[in-house]
Design an enzyme around this catalytic site. Structure first.
Site, short mmCIF file in Angstrom:
data_model
loop_
_atom_site.label_atom_id
_atom_site.label_comp_id
_atom_site.label_asym_id
_atom_site.label_seq_id
_atom_site.Cartn_x
_atom_site.Cartn_y
_atom_site.Cartn_z
N ASP A 12 14.40 64.08 -58.44
CA ASP A 12 15.67 64.47 -57.85
C ASP A 12 16.40 63.19 -57.42
O ASP A 12 15.78 62.11 -57.39
CB ASP A 12 15.40 65.39 -56.65
CG ASP A 12 16.66 65.76 -55.92
OD1 ASP A 12 17.62 66.23 -56.56
OD2 ASP A 12 16.70 65.59 -54.68
N ASP B 123 19.71 62.84 -54.80
CA ASP B 123 20.15 62.79 -53.40
C ASP B 123 19.01 63.17 -52.46
O ASP B 123 18.40 64.23 -52.61
CB ASP B 123 21.32 63.76 -53.18
CG ASP B 123 22.53 63.40 -54.00
OD1 ASP B 123 23.15 62.37 -53.71
OD2 ASP B 123 22.86 64.15 -54.94
N ASP C 36 13.06 66.46 -52.53
CA ASP C 36 13.10 66.38 -51.07
C ASP C 36 13.33 67.72 -50.39
O ASP C 36 13.45 67.77 -49.17
CB ASP C 36 14.21 65.41 -50.62
CG ASP C 36 15.60 65.98 -50.87
OD1 ASP C 36 15.84 66.51 -51.98
OD2 ASP C 36 16.44 65.90 -49.96
#
Length: 240
Positions: A17, A19, A192
């Site tokens: 991922d 961001d 995240d």
């Protein structure tokens, strides 16, 4: 902390991922959104709201911010009709201005998290294929990776507009595995948030979550994963 360490012993490729996982982009979101709100004569956006809304794509982010702003008591002072309007009344203009502002500042107020380059260099040295899969629009993701000198690590980059559906739907992971040419169960998702974990679980691949990201304002350790890492510098140890 690892709960399914055996899931990480047969990894042949890694999907990252963007961001909140590789790059702390909160500053970019803050600047672009607040400039957008100023254009709409709406109040500035609380940082906590931005953190909670990041991760499900730009449309979700803008709609979440607009819904909060319109309902906020602060909005009463910026226009007599604001309280009678809906998100849809603002959305098209907000989308246009946000796209403009984000494109203008993309990467200028963000930074690569500590430990990310250690992990990427280690995996690259081992010849592990890597892809970046984000819900961020593809052109913004490509620009950010280039701005942060990360592009060369990834064989593929896919954004939230690359496929018919976004994470947490499993489709983007399945399509990314197809592009990498690796079996889903031998491809690791690194993210995240519950978005990444839910997509990975539904696709059938192992997932590792970092503890420093956004995760919609919730403790990421409450989300099932093979491991939770305070730094991606620990990732190569688990893959070696």
């Amino acid at each position: 902390m690892t709960v399914d360490a055996h899931d990480l012993t047969q990894v042949e490729a890694v999907i990252f991922d963007l961001d909140g996982t590789m790059v702390n982009t909160l500053g970019d979101f803050q600047v672009a959104l607040n400039r957008t709100m100023a254009d709409l004569n709406l109040p500035s956006v609380p940082d906590a709201l931005i953190e909670q809304a990041i991760g499900k794509g730009s449309e979700h982010l803008i709609r979440s911010v607009l819904a909060y702003q319109i309902a906020s008591p602060q909005a009463k002072g910026v226009g007599q009709t604001c309280q009678a309007l809906s998100v849809d009344d603002f959305f098209d203009r907000a989308w246009q201005r946000y796209q403009y502002h984000y494109k203008t500042i993309n990467g200028q107020f963000s930074e690569v998290y500590p430990g990310v380059l250690v992990a990427l260099h280690h995996l690259a040295a081992k010849g592990v294929p890597m892809a970046c899969l984000t819900n961020k629009p593809l052109v913004f993701a490509q620009t950010l990776l280039k701005e942060k000198s990360l592009t060369h690590f990834f064989a593929w980059v896919f954004g939230g507009d690359s496929f018919e559906r976004k994470k947490p739907d499993p489709l983007p992971i399945l399509k990314t595995c197809d592009a990498l040419g690796t079996a889903v169960k031998r491809t690791l998702m690194v993210g995240d948030s519950s978005n990444d974990a839910d997509a990975a679980h539904a696709a059938g691949c192992p997932v590792v979550l970092v503890t420093y990201g956004y995760n919609h304002g919730q403790p990421v350790q409450n989300t099932p994963a093979a491991a939770w890492l305070d730094t991606l510098a620990d990732l190569p140890v688990r893959l070696s």
